[in-house]
Scaffold this motif. Structure first.
Motif, PDB file in Angstrom:
ATOM      1  N   PHE A  91     -10.719  10.481   3.451  1.00  0.00           N
ATOM      2  CA  PHE A  91     -10.345  10.674   4.857  1.00  0.00           C
ATOM      3  C   PHE A  91     -10.259  12.147   5.274  1.00  0.00           C
ATOM      4  CE2 PHE A  91      -8.473   6.572   3.605  1.00  0.00           C
ATOM      5  CZ  PHE A  91      -9.046   5.743   4.561  1.00  0.00           C
ATOM      6  N   GLY A  92     -10.564  13.057   4.393  1.00  0.00           N
ATOM      7  CA  GLY A  92     -10.498  14.470   4.746  1.00  0.00           C
ATOM      8  C   GLY A  92      -9.066  14.957   4.857  1.00  0.00           C
ATOM      9  N   ASP A  93      -8.786  15.767   5.885  1.00  0.00           N
ATOM     10  CA  ASP A  93      -7.472  16.409   6.017  1.00  0.00           C
ATOM     11  C   ASP A  93      -6.470  15.550   6.785  1.00  0.00           C
ATOM     12  OD1 ASP A  93      -8.642  16.590   8.484  1.00  0.00           O
ATOM     13  OD2 ASP A  93      -8.308  18.747   8.736  1.00  0.00           O
ATOM     14  N   LEU A  94      -6.570  14.248   6.672  1.00  0.00           N
ATOM     15  CA  LEU A  94      -5.629  13.342   7.325  1.00  0.00           C
ATOM     16  C   LEU A  94      -4.212  13.607   6.814  1.00  0.00           C
ATOM     17  CD1 LEU A  94      -5.991  10.839   9.286  1.00  0.00           C
ATOM     18  CD2 LEU A  94      -5.736   9.421   7.228  1.00  0.00           C
ATOM     19  N   PRO A  95      -3.223  13.787   7.719  1.00  0.00           N
ATOM     20  CA  PRO A  95      -1.850  14.025   7.258  1.00  0.00           C
ATOM     21  C   PRO A  95      -1.255  12.776   6.624  1.00  0.00           C
ATOM     22  CG  PRO A  95      -1.893  13.780   9.640  1.00  0.00           C
ATOM     23  CD  PRO A  95      -3.330  13.824   9.195  1.00  0.00           C
ATOM     24  N   VAL A  96      -0.499  12.980   5.559  1.00  0.00           N
ATOM     25  CA  VAL A  96       0.055  11.867   4.787  1.00  0.00           C
ATOM     26  C   VAL A  96       1.573  12.001   4.715  1.00  0.00           C
ATOM     27  CG1 VAL A  96       0.075  10.678   2.555  1.00  0.00           C
ATOM     28  CG2 VAL A  96      -2.040  11.757   3.375  1.00  0.00           C
ATOM     29  N   VAL A  97       2.269  10.875   4.881  1.00  0.00           N
ATOM     30  CA  VAL A  97       3.698  10.783   4.618  1.00  0.00           C
ATOM     31  C   VAL A  97       3.891   9.945   3.361  1.00  0.00           C
ATOM     32  CG1 VAL A  97       5.932   9.932   5.433  1.00  0.00           C
ATOM     33  CG2 VAL A  97       4.356  11.027   7.038  1.00  0.00           C
ATOM     34  N   LEU A  98       4.655  10.472   2.422  1.00  0.00           N
ATOM     35  CA  LEU A  98       4.985   9.752   1.194  1.00  0.00           C
ATOM     36  C   LEU A  98       6.292   8.992   1.386  1.00  0.00           C
ATOM     37  CD1 LEU A  98       4.230  12.586  -1.399  1.00  0.00           C
ATOM     38  CD2 LEU A  98       2.759  10.657  -0.793  1.00  0.00           C
ATOM     39  N   VAL A  99       6.309   7.717   1.004  1.00  0.00           N
ATOM     40  CA  VAL A  99       7.517   6.892   1.075  1.00  0.00           C
ATOM     41  C   VAL A  99       7.763   6.335  -0.319  1.00  0.00           C
ATOM     42  CG1 VAL A  99       8.623   4.869   2.084  1.00  0.00           C
ATOM     43  CG2 VAL A  99       7.104   6.280   3.492  1.00  0.00           C
ATOM     44  N   VAL A 120       8.136  13.563   3.589  1.00  0.00           N
ATOM     45  CA  VAL A 120       8.568  12.640   2.535  1.00  0.00           C
ATOM     46  C   VAL A 120       9.740  11.823   3.052  1.00  0.00           C
ATOM     47  CG1 VAL A 120       9.578  12.437   0.227  1.00  0.00           C
ATOM     48  CG2 VAL A 120       7.839  14.189   0.676  1.00  0.00           C
ATOM     49  N   VAL A 121       9.709  10.518   2.783  1.00  0.00           N
ATOM     50  CA  VAL A 121      10.854   9.636   3.014  1.00  0.00           C
ATOM     51  C   VAL A 121      11.285   9.117   1.656  1.00  0.00           C
ATOM     52  CG1 VAL A 121      11.706   7.536   4.101  1.00  0.00           C
ATOM     53  CG2 VAL A 121      10.052   8.979   5.310  1.00  0.00           C
ATOM     54  N   ARG A 139       7.745  21.426   4.282  1.00  0.00           N
ATOM     55  CA  ARG A 139       7.668  19.988   4.506  1.00  0.00           C
ATOM     56  C   ARG A 139       8.926  19.503   5.222  1.00  0.00           C
ATOM     57  NH1 ARG A 139       3.544  21.861   2.649  1.00  0.00           N
ATOM     58  NH2 ARG A 139       2.210  20.873   1.079  1.00  0.00           N
ATOM     59  N   ARG A 140       8.835  18.303   5.788  1.00  0.00           N
ATOM     60  CA  ARG A 140      10.013  17.642   6.357  1.00  0.00           C
ATOM     61  C   ARG A 140      10.385  16.479   5.450  1.00  0.00           C
ATOM     62  NH1 ARG A 140       8.911  16.130  12.313  1.00  0.00           N
ATOM     63  NH2 ARG A 140       6.813  15.759  11.525  1.00  0.00           N
ATOM     64  N   ALA A 169      12.459  23.797   3.249  1.00  0.00           N
ATOM     65  CA  ALA A 169      12.108  22.524   3.887  1.00  0.00           C
ATOM     66  C   ALA A 169      13.055  22.253   5.049  1.00  0.00           C
ATOM     67  CB  ALA A 169      12.191  21.375   2.882  1.00  0.00           C
ATOM     68  N   ALA A 170      12.608  21.447   6.000  1.00  0.00           N
ATOM     69  CA  ALA A 170      13.488  20.845   6.998  1.00  0.00           C
ATOM     70  C   ALA A 170      13.880  19.479   6.448  1.00  0.00           C
ATOM     71  CB  ALA A 170      12.775  20.704   8.343  1.00  0.00           C
ATOM     72  N   ALA A 171      15.138  19.287   6.150  1.00  0.00           N
ATOM     73  CA  ALA A 171      15.551  18.085   5.425  1.00  0.00           C
ATOM     74  C   ALA A 171      16.867  17.568   5.954  1.00  0.00           C
ATOM     75  CB  ALA A 171      15.678  18.395   3.934  1.00  0.00           C
ATOM     76  N   CYS A 172      17.054  16.249   5.861  1.00  0.00           N
ATOM     77  CA  CYS A 172      18.342  15.656   6.213  1.00  0.00           C
ATOM     78  C   CYS A 172      18.554  14.397   5.398  1.00  0.00           C
ATOM     79  CB  CYS A 172      18.449  15.372   7.712  1.00  0.00           C
ATOM     80  SG  CYS A 172      17.542  13.946   8.298  1.00  0.00           S
ATOM     81  N   GLY A 173      19.813  14.015   5.283  1.00  0.00           N
ATOM     82  CA  GLY A 173      20.178  12.798   4.581  1.00  0.00           C
ATOM     83  C   GLY A 173      20.679  11.748   5.543  1.00  0.00           C
ATOM     84  N   VAL A 174      20.390  10.492   5.255  1.00  0.00           N
ATOM     85  CA  VAL A 174      20.810   9.373   6.102  1.00  0.00           C
ATOM     86  C   VAL A 174      21.497   8.340   5.219  1.00  0.00           C
ATOM     87  CG1 VAL A 174      20.062   7.526   7.649  1.00  0.00           C
ATOM     88  CG2 VAL A 174      18.910   9.753   7.721  1.00  0.00           C
ATOM     89  N   ARG A 175      22.785   8.107   5.486  1.00  0.00           N
ATOM     90  CA  ARG A 175      23.545   7.129   4.716  1.00  0.00           C
ATOM     91  C   ARG A 175      23.373   5.751   5.335  1.00  0.00           C
ATOM     92  NH1 ARG A 175      28.446   8.947   5.561  1.00  0.00           N
ATOM     93  NH2 ARG A 175      28.715  10.151   3.653  1.00  0.00           N
ATOM     94  N   ILE A 176      22.954   4.783   4.521  1.00  0.00           N
ATOM     95  CA  ILE A 176      22.890   3.383   4.947  1.00  0.00           C
ATOM     96  C   ILE A 176      24.154   2.700   4.422  1.00  0.00           C
ATOM     97  CG2 ILE A 176      21.569   1.239   4.926  1.00  0.00           C
ATOM     98  CD1 ILE A 176      20.022   3.483   6.218  1.00  0.00           C
ATOM     99  N   SER A 177      25.118   2.485   5.288  1.00  0.00           N
ATOM    100  CA  SER A 177      26.395   1.941   4.850  1.00  0.00           C
ATOM    101  C   SER A 177      26.271   0.475   4.449  1.00  0.00           C
ATOM    102  CB  SER A 177      27.437   2.081   5.973  1.00  0.00           C
ATOM    103  OG  SER A 177      27.631   3.431   6.308  1.00  0.00           O
TER     104      SER A 177
END
Length: 240
Positions: A91-99, A120-121, A139-140, A169-177
């Motif tokens: 796909f060439g330079d298609l942006p990818v998100v890793l989960v 990244v997620v 990265r985010r 990096a630009a990063a944050c955490g998300v708590r799933i209660s």
């Protein structure tokens, strides 16, 4: 053994981005994974949700050559990089998100320095404090973790966020209660938030505003906002 090519769940004709899923595993186990395995099955609902929510994105998953991380080889990370190379070739330079979930989250973080990776997620990631973070610069990164996880320590995710910020990096955490490591309790929330955040990593205009605010505050060098309750909880982390 040659790397396996990515397994595709969706392959649109004119994609605007790609999502690469990485399932969990154990620390050691060099044998080849069986065709049916529970960690892989846990990612199928995420693949289905991403197919529905992101019709213009390629949705694929990494097929590991070996079970386990197998230190010092870090097999899952090596397979993630090989899958990213395969996507770039097609796909060439298609942006990818890793989960990535659990061990797959660790592999996603290690592979984030690949030039195709936009974000990244991490889902209940296995994130040892000694792992490298330099590759996350630019990265985010959004790390989800349950406060009741008994398999991987949520504090590892929050520390990873702090270290990622320090690395650029630009990063944050998300708590799933009230959930769990397998993401079975509150499963619909895990799936819906993952789709929304992946969409936002591919197109910042689509990022949930409360997470966008934390990432923007981080990118600007200011302190992260405090906790909020909106069905899930973005949280500040040590060193933020």
């Amino acid at each position: 053994m040659e790397p396996h090519p990515p397994v595709f769940h969706r392959r649109p004709e004119h994609p605007r981005g790609a999502v690469l899923l990485l399932h969990g595993g154990r620390e050691t186990g060099p044998e080849e994974p069986p065709p049916w395995n529970l960690p892989g099955q846990r990612m199928r609902p995420f693949a289905s949700a991403l197919r529905r929510g992101l019709p213009d994105a390629v949705v694929a998953r990494v097929r590991y050559r070996h079970r386990g991380w197998n230190p010092p080889r870090a097999d899952a990370a090596r397979d993630a990089v090989a899958a990213l190379d395969g996507l770039a070739e097609e796909f060439g330079d298609l942006p990818v998100v890793l989960v990535g979930h659990s061990m797959g989250g660790r592999a996603a973080l290690w592979a984030a320095g690949h030039p195709s990776v936009q974000g990244v997620v991490g889902l209940a990631s296995w994130a040892p404090p000694e792992d490298p973070v330099e590759q996350l610069a630019g990265r985010r990164v959004v790390m989800f973790h349950s406060d009741r996880d008994r398999m991987t320590d949520p504090r590892g995710s929050w520390l990873c966020v702090a270290r990622a910020r320090q690395a650029g990096a630009a990063a944050c955490g998300v708590r799933i209660s009230g959930s769990d490591h397998a993401m079975l309790r509150r499963a619909a929330l895990w799936h819906a938030l993952t789709v929304r955040v992946v969409a936002g990593l591919l197109d910042p205009a689509l990022m949930p505003p409360e997470i966008a605010a934390e990432l923007a505050a981080d990118a600007g060098g200011g302190p992260p906002p405090g906790p909020r309750r909106i069905g899930y909880e973005p949280i500040p982390v040590p060193g933020g």
